[in-house]
Design a protein around this motif. Structure first.
Motif, PDB file in Angstrom:
ATOM      1  N   VAL A 156       0.721  -1.308  -0.012  1.00  0.00           N
ATOM      2  CA  VAL A 156       0.006  -0.004  -0.127  1.00  0.00           C
ATOM      3  C   VAL A 156       1.006   1.227  -0.007  1.00  0.00           C
ATOM      4  O   VAL A 156       0.372   2.290  -0.721  1.00  0.00           O
ATOM      5  N   THR A 157       1.920   1.184   0.686  1.00  0.00           N
ATOM      6  CA  THR A 157       3.042   2.335   0.581  1.00  0.00           C
ATOM      7  C   THR A 157       3.195   2.700  -0.849  1.00  0.00           C
ATOM      8  O   THR A 157       3.407   3.825  -1.149  1.00  0.00           O
ATOM      9  N   LEU A 158       3.704   1.645  -1.468  1.00  0.00           N
ATOM     10  CA  LEU A 158       3.924   1.873  -3.035  1.00  0.00           C
ATOM     11  C   LEU A 158       2.754   2.311  -3.699  1.00  0.00           C
ATOM     12  O   LEU A 158       2.657   3.152  -4.476  1.00  0.00           O
ATOM     13  N   LEU A 159       1.491   1.758  -3.422  1.00  0.00           N
ATOM     14  CA  LEU A 159       0.530   2.109  -4.238  1.00  0.00           C
ATOM     15  C   LEU A 159       0.220   3.724  -4.089  1.00  0.00           C
ATOM     16  O   LEU A 159      -0.390   4.214  -4.867  1.00  0.00           O
ATOM     17  N   LEU A 160       0.264   4.170  -2.746  1.00  0.00           N
ATOM     18  CA  LEU A 160       0.095   5.408  -2.601  1.00  0.00           C
ATOM     19  C   LEU A 160       1.036   6.358  -3.521  1.00  0.00           C
ATOM     20  O   LEU A 160       0.461   7.108  -3.944  1.00  0.00           O
ATOM     21  N   GLN A 167       1.396   9.807  -8.536  1.00  0.00           N
ATOM     22  CA  GLN A 167       2.264   9.752  -9.755  1.00  0.00           C
ATOM     23  C   GLN A 167       1.021   9.889 -10.877  1.00  0.00           C
ATOM     24  O   GLN A 167       1.025  10.435 -11.935  1.00  0.00           O
ATOM     25  N   ALA A 168       0.057   8.919 -10.848  1.00  0.00           N
ATOM     26  CA  ALA A 168      -1.050   8.652 -11.732  1.00  0.00           C
ATOM     27  C   ALA A 168      -1.727  10.032 -11.862  1.00  0.00           C
ATOM     28  O   ALA A 168      -2.134  10.380 -12.884  1.00  0.00           O
ATOM     29  N   ALA A 169      -2.252  10.392 -10.987  1.00  0.00           N
ATOM     30  CA  ALA A 169      -3.047  11.617 -10.685  1.00  0.00           C
ATOM     31  C   ALA A 169      -2.288  12.802 -11.232  1.00  0.00           C
ATOM     32  O   ALA A 169      -2.831  13.657 -11.963  1.00  0.00           O
ATOM     33  N   ALA A 180      -3.204  15.203  -3.903  1.00  0.00           N
ATOM     34  CA  ALA A 180      -1.937  16.122  -4.003  1.00  0.00           C
ATOM     35  C   ALA A 180      -1.145  15.913  -5.564  1.00  0.00           C
ATOM     36  O   ALA A 180      -0.659  16.952  -5.804  1.00  0.00           O
ATOM     37  N   GLY A 181      -1.286  14.464  -5.999  1.00  0.00           N
ATOM     38  CA  GLY A 181      -0.819  14.436  -7.347  1.00  0.00           C
ATOM     39  C   GLY A 181      -1.489  15.488  -8.513  1.00  0.00           C
ATOM     40  O   GLY A 181      -0.527  16.106  -9.345  1.00  0.00           O
ATOM     41  N   ARG A 182      -2.690  15.815  -7.992  1.00  0.00           N
ATOM     42  CA  ARG A 182      -3.595  16.623  -9.102  1.00  0.00           C
ATOM     43  C   ARG A 182      -3.281  18.061  -8.674  1.00  0.00           C
ATOM     44  O   ARG A 182      -3.688  18.931  -9.377  1.00  0.00           O
ATOM     45  N   GLY A 183      -2.531  18.233  -7.563  1.00  0.00           N
ATOM     46  CA  GLY A 183      -2.600  19.757  -6.922  1.00  0.00           C
ATOM     47  C   GLY A 183      -3.919  20.360  -6.730  1.00  0.00           C
ATOM     48  O   GLY A 183      -4.139  21.413  -6.788  1.00  0.00           O
ATOM     49  N   VAL A 184      -4.802  19.494  -5.919  1.00  0.00           N
ATOM     50  CA  VAL A 184      -6.017  20.372  -5.520  1.00  0.00           C
ATOM     51  C   VAL A 184      -6.097  19.818  -3.860  1.00  0.00           C
ATOM     52  O   VAL A 184      -5.508  18.749  -3.529  1.00  0.00           O
ATOM     53  N   GLU A 185      -7.038  20.751  -3.245  1.00  0.00           N
ATOM     54  CA  GLU A 185      -7.360  20.165  -1.991  1.00  0.00           C
ATOM     55  C   GLU A 185      -8.295  19.291  -1.691  1.00  0.00           C
ATOM     56  O   GLU A 185      -9.402  19.406  -2.109  1.00  0.00           O
ATOM     57  N   PHE A 186      -7.949  18.227  -1.045  1.00  0.00           N
ATOM     58  CA  PHE A 186      -8.518  16.847  -1.015  1.00  0.00           C
ATOM     59  C   PHE A 186     -10.019  17.169  -0.170  1.00  0.00           C
ATOM     60  O   PHE A 186     -10.912  16.886  -0.758  1.00  0.00           O
ATOM     61  N   ASP A 187      -9.919  17.953   0.710  1.00  0.00           N
ATOM     62  CA  ASP A 187     -11.326  18.366   1.512  1.00  0.00           C
ATOM     63  C   ASP A 187     -12.320  18.928   0.662  1.00  0.00           C
ATOM     64  O   ASP A 187     -13.587  19.056   0.742  1.00  0.00           O
ATOM     65  N   ARG A 188     -11.879  19.726  -0.250  1.00  0.00           N
ATOM     66  CA  ARG A 188     -12.768  20.330  -1.481  1.00  0.00           C
ATOM     67  C   ARG A 188     -13.419  19.448  -2.340  1.00  0.00           C
ATOM     68  O   ARG A 188     -14.467  19.601  -2.995  1.00  0.00           O
ATOM     69  N   VAL A 189     -12.495  18.288  -2.658  1.00  0.00           N
ATOM     70  CA  VAL A 189     -12.932  17.263  -3.869  1.00  0.00           C
ATOM     71  C   VAL A 189     -13.623  16.307  -3.506  1.00  0.00           C
ATOM     72  O   VAL A 189     -14.147  15.284  -4.163  1.00  0.00           O
TER      73      VAL A 189
END
Ligand code: NAD
Length: 267
Positions: A128-132, A137-139, A175-184
């Motif tokens: 899971v650490t790798l998956l994170l 990276q994908a995002a 984080a990968g997409r550069g957006v604030e998690f709580d907003r999306v």
């Protein structure tokens, strides 16, 4: 390594006990559970289905910290504040695997981390650490019109939903997409059309599922799916012990599993 395990008689407490005894160089100097738990007074080794090790389950963490190198806490979110304070007072590092932590717990962790090393990991498995990292990276690589949806499954007794791991995967994607998690983040979708940019969650609870997570990036005409299935709690137990070993002797501060495994370099 001299360890105190908190949540000693829980599913994870016992998995960590078994993994530690197998390693051979871990000594339990304390085993803590809640007041009134059936395990209080019993031998930790016997609770784990192994020969007695001479460590009995007690309820006061501060009392056993004097001899400890590190605390491993897989108990309940309501216990986190007290455990952090006790460890900071005694100068003992703590690995927290408990999930469902609220903002107060994270603030308390930030305060404690000024005095001791604190590692919080909603999932201590290597996979899971790798998956994170792969999700982050994908995002970052895929365009924003790929919809991100996270599906997770756990056993019927799990207390929190979505799982701490699912939320961590959502945070990695944001984080990968550069957006604030709580907003999306949409932790529980019921009806209505999907809005652009959302990160949605779906939860399965049943039987003895140890932990399944799947992150889908759904575009027009193609989908990318990244996932992880845990089939044995021992992976979390070994990871927690590896994290504890890594944490002993570090300077005060906040750490995560990526620090332990050295994966921060892959992106
Ligand atoms: P569980 O319910 O089987 O065990 C929890 C244990 O903590 C029980 O023995 C309970 O009596 C004890 N406890 C409750 N309140 C306490 C308190 N105030 N002080 C001390 N002990 C207390 O649960 P589990 O499946 O072992 O999971 C424990 C936690 O670990 C959960 O938050 C779960 O989501 C999390 N978890 C994390 C990972 C990871 O990789 N980080 C993996 C699995 C589970």
């Amino acid at each position: 390594m001299r360890v105190v395990i908190v949540g000693a008689s829980g599913r994870m407490g016992l998995a960590i006990t078994r993994a530690a005894i197998e390693m051979g160089d871990v000594m339990f100097v304390g085993a803590i559970d809640r007041e009134g738990a059936a395990a209080v007074g019993r031998d930790l080794g016997e609770l784990a289905g192994l020969p007695a090790i001479g460590t009995r389950v007690t309820t006061d963490l501060a009392v056993v910290l004097g001899d400890a190198d590190v605390v491993i806490d897989f108990s309940a979110a309501s216990a986190t504040l007290g455990n952090l304070a006790a460890c900071a007072n005694a100068g003992v590092p703590i690995v927290i695997g408990t999930t469902g932590l609220d903002a107060d717990a994270h603030s308390a962790a930030a305060v404690a981390a000024q005095h001791i090393p604190v590692l919080i990991a909603a999932n201590t498995s290597l996979g899971v650490t790798l998956l994170l990292e792969l999700v982050r990276q994908a995002a970052r690589s895929l365009p924003a019109d790929f919809d991100i949806e996270i599906v997770e499954g756990h056993h019927r007794h799990k207390k929190d939903a979505p799982s701490g791991t699912a939320l961590a995967l959502g945070r990695a994607a944001a984080a990968g997409r550069g957006v604030e998690f709580d907003r999306v983040a949409v932790p529980a979708r019921t009806g209505g059309e999907r809005q652009r940019g959302e990160i949605g969650f779906a939860v399965v609870r049943g039987g003895d599922i140890v932990g399944d997570h799947q992150v889908t990036f759904a575009g027009e005409g193609e989908r990318v799916t990244l996932g992880h299935q845990a089939t044995d709690r021992a992976i979390f137990a070994r990871g927690a012990l590896q994290a504890a070993r890594w944490l002993v002797g570090r300077p005060a501060g906040r750490y995560e599993m990526l620090d332990v495994i050295g994966l921060k370099t892959i992106v």
